[in-house]
Design a protein around this motif. Structure first.
Motif, PDB file in Angstrom:
ATOM      1  N   LYS A   1       0.833  -1.203   0.000  1.00 13.96           N
ATOM      2  CA  LYS A   1       0.000   0.000   0.000  1.00 13.96           C
ATOM      3  C   LYS A   1       0.868   1.254   0.000  1.00 13.96           C
ATOM      4  O   LYS A   1       0.555   2.234  -0.674  1.00 13.96           O
ATOM      5  CB  LYS A   1      -0.935   0.012   1.208  1.00 13.96           C
ATOM      6  N   ALA A   2       1.952   1.207   0.763  1.00 12.09           N
ATOM      7  CA  ALA A   2       2.845   2.363   0.822  1.00 12.09           C
ATOM      8  C   ALA A   2       3.508   2.615  -0.533  1.00 12.09           C
ATOM      9  O   ALA A   2       3.701   3.767  -0.940  1.00 12.09           O
ATOM     10  CB  ALA A   2       3.900   2.157   1.895  1.00 12.09           C
ATOM     11  N   SER A   3       3.861   1.570  -1.249  1.00 10.55           N
ATOM     12  CA  SER A   3       4.508   1.737  -2.553  1.00 10.55           C
ATOM     13  C   SER A   3       3.487   1.900  -3.677  1.00 10.55           C
ATOM     14  O   SER A   3       3.862   2.210  -4.807  1.00 10.55           O
ATOM     15  CB  SER A   3       5.419   0.547  -2.848  1.00 10.55           C
ATOM     16  N   GLY A   4       2.201   1.691  -3.398  1.00  6.89           N
ATOM     17  CA  GLY A   4       1.155   1.885  -4.382  1.00  6.89           C
ATOM     18  C   GLY A   4       0.933   0.691  -5.287  1.00  6.89           C
ATOM     19  O   GLY A   4       0.296   0.821  -6.333  1.00  6.89           O
ATOM     20  N   THR A   5       1.425  -0.469  -4.929  1.00  5.37           N
ATOM     21  CA  THR A   5       1.263  -1.649  -5.773  1.00  5.37           C
ATOM     22  C   THR A   5       0.261  -2.655  -5.213  1.00  5.37           C
ATOM     23  O   THR A   5       0.078  -3.712  -5.803  1.00  5.37           O
ATOM     24  CB  THR A   5       2.618  -2.366  -5.952  1.00  5.37           C
ATOM     25  N   TYR A   6      -0.393  -2.307  -4.151  1.00  2.64           N
ATOM     26  CA  TYR A   6      -1.333  -3.253  -3.542  1.00  2.64           C
ATOM     27  C   TYR A   6      -2.600  -3.324  -4.374  1.00  2.64           C
ATOM     28  O   TYR A   6      -3.176  -2.314  -4.765  1.00  2.64           O
ATOM     29  CB  TYR A   6      -1.678  -2.833  -2.111  1.00  2.64           C
ATOM     30  N   MET A   7      -3.033  -4.559  -4.638  1.00  2.12           N
ATOM     31  CA  MET A   7      -4.281  -4.779  -5.364  1.00  2.12           C
ATOM     32  C   MET A   7      -5.063  -5.883  -4.664  1.00  2.12           C
ATOM     33  O   MET A   7      -4.486  -6.867  -4.215  1.00  2.12           O
ATOM     34  CB  MET A   7      -3.999  -5.201  -6.810  1.00  2.12           C
ATOM     35  N   THR A   8      -6.373  -5.697  -4.616  1.00  2.00           N
ATOM     36  CA  THR A   8      -7.212  -6.719  -4.015  1.00  2.00           C
ATOM     37  C   THR A   8      -7.361  -7.878  -4.982  1.00  2.00           C
ATOM     38  O   THR A   8      -6.932  -7.796  -6.144  1.00  2.00           O
ATOM     39  CB  THR A   8      -8.604  -6.155  -3.678  1.00  2.00           C
ATOM     40  N   LYS A   9      -7.988  -8.920  -4.538  1.00  2.00           N
ATOM     41  CA  LYS A   9      -8.164 -10.109  -5.367  1.00  2.00           C
ATOM     42  C   LYS A   9      -8.985  -9.782  -6.610  1.00  2.00           C
ATOM     43  O   LYS A   9      -8.643 -10.199  -7.724  1.00  2.00           O
ATOM     44  CB  LYS A   9      -8.845 -11.205  -4.546  1.00  2.00           C
ATOM     45  N   SER A  10     -10.068  -9.022  -6.429  1.00  2.00           N
ATOM     46  CA  SER A  10     -10.912  -8.670  -7.579  1.00  2.00           C
ATOM     47  C   SER A  10     -10.155  -7.767  -8.556  1.00  2.00           C
ATOM     48  O   SER A  10     -10.310  -7.900  -9.777  1.00  2.00           O
ATOM     49  CB  SER A  10     -12.201  -8.003  -7.116  1.00  2.00           C
ATOM     50  N   GLU A  11      -9.335  -6.857  -8.054  1.00  2.00           N
ATOM     51  CA  GLU A  11      -8.531  -5.993  -8.925  1.00  2.00           C
ATOM     52  C   GLU A  11      -7.527  -6.819  -9.731  1.00  2.00           C
ATOM     53  O   GLU A  11      -7.306  -6.565 -10.920  1.00  2.00           O
ATOM     54  CB  GLU A  11      -7.798  -4.933  -8.106  1.00  2.00           C
TER      55      GLU A  11
END
Length: 173
Positions: free
Chosen positions: A114-124
């Protein structure tokens, strides 16, 4: 030998003396009776115990030994059960600790993403895979030009001046 057995033996001796005194006559009635508390000689030797008394003693000893054996077995079983319960509790605690450790590591990884901006949920992630599959299909069909630059973000690096020519200049020459 228990005190009850000793008393029974002494009472039977007293009864024998009374019967003997009745047979002899009145002269022996004046015979002194033994006092139970001041017996200085040991009248209950092992030789004076009857066979029935010995059998009773033997049975009591056997019962006591059996009770002691059963008690020892019961204590051993209780100890074994307690050890098994402690092992099971330790195993469950280790499993719980492992789950907590994994959950903490996962939470840390998510926070870093999340801090680096690469977090994605399963649906994403699923949406991104579907879109990438569609894009690959379109490229294979030739509908989308293949570019070497993967990060084009919709901007084509095509020289637009080559696309649009000023035809008026060409006619004057």
């Amino acid at each position: 030998m228990s005190t009850k057995e000793k008393e029974l033996i002494e009472e039977s001796d007293d009864e024998n003396e009374i019967e003997d005194s009745n047979v002899v006559g009145k002269k022996d009635n004046k015979k002194k009776k033994k006092k139970k508390g001041k017996n200085t000689t040991n009248t209950t030797n092992s030789s004076t115990i009857s066979a029935a008394g010995k059998a009773i003693l033997l049975r009591k000893q056997q019962q006591a030994e059996e009770e002691a054996r059963l008690k020892a077995l019961q204590e051993e079983e209780e100890r074994r059960i307690k050890e098994e319960q402690e092992k099971e509790e330790a195993r469950l605690k280790a499993i719980q600790d492992e789950k907590e450790r994994k959950a903490a590591a996962k939470a840390l990884k998510i926070e870093q993403q999340k801090a680096s901006g690469t977090y994605m949920t399963k649906s994403e992630k699923e949406k991104q895979k579907k879109m990438q599959l569609r894009l690959d299909q379109m490229k294979a069909a030739g509908l989308v030009p293949i570019s070497n630059n993967n990060n084009n973000n919709g901007n084509n690096n095509v020289n637009q001046s080559s696309m649009y020519k000023n035809n008026k200049k060409n006619k004057k020459n």
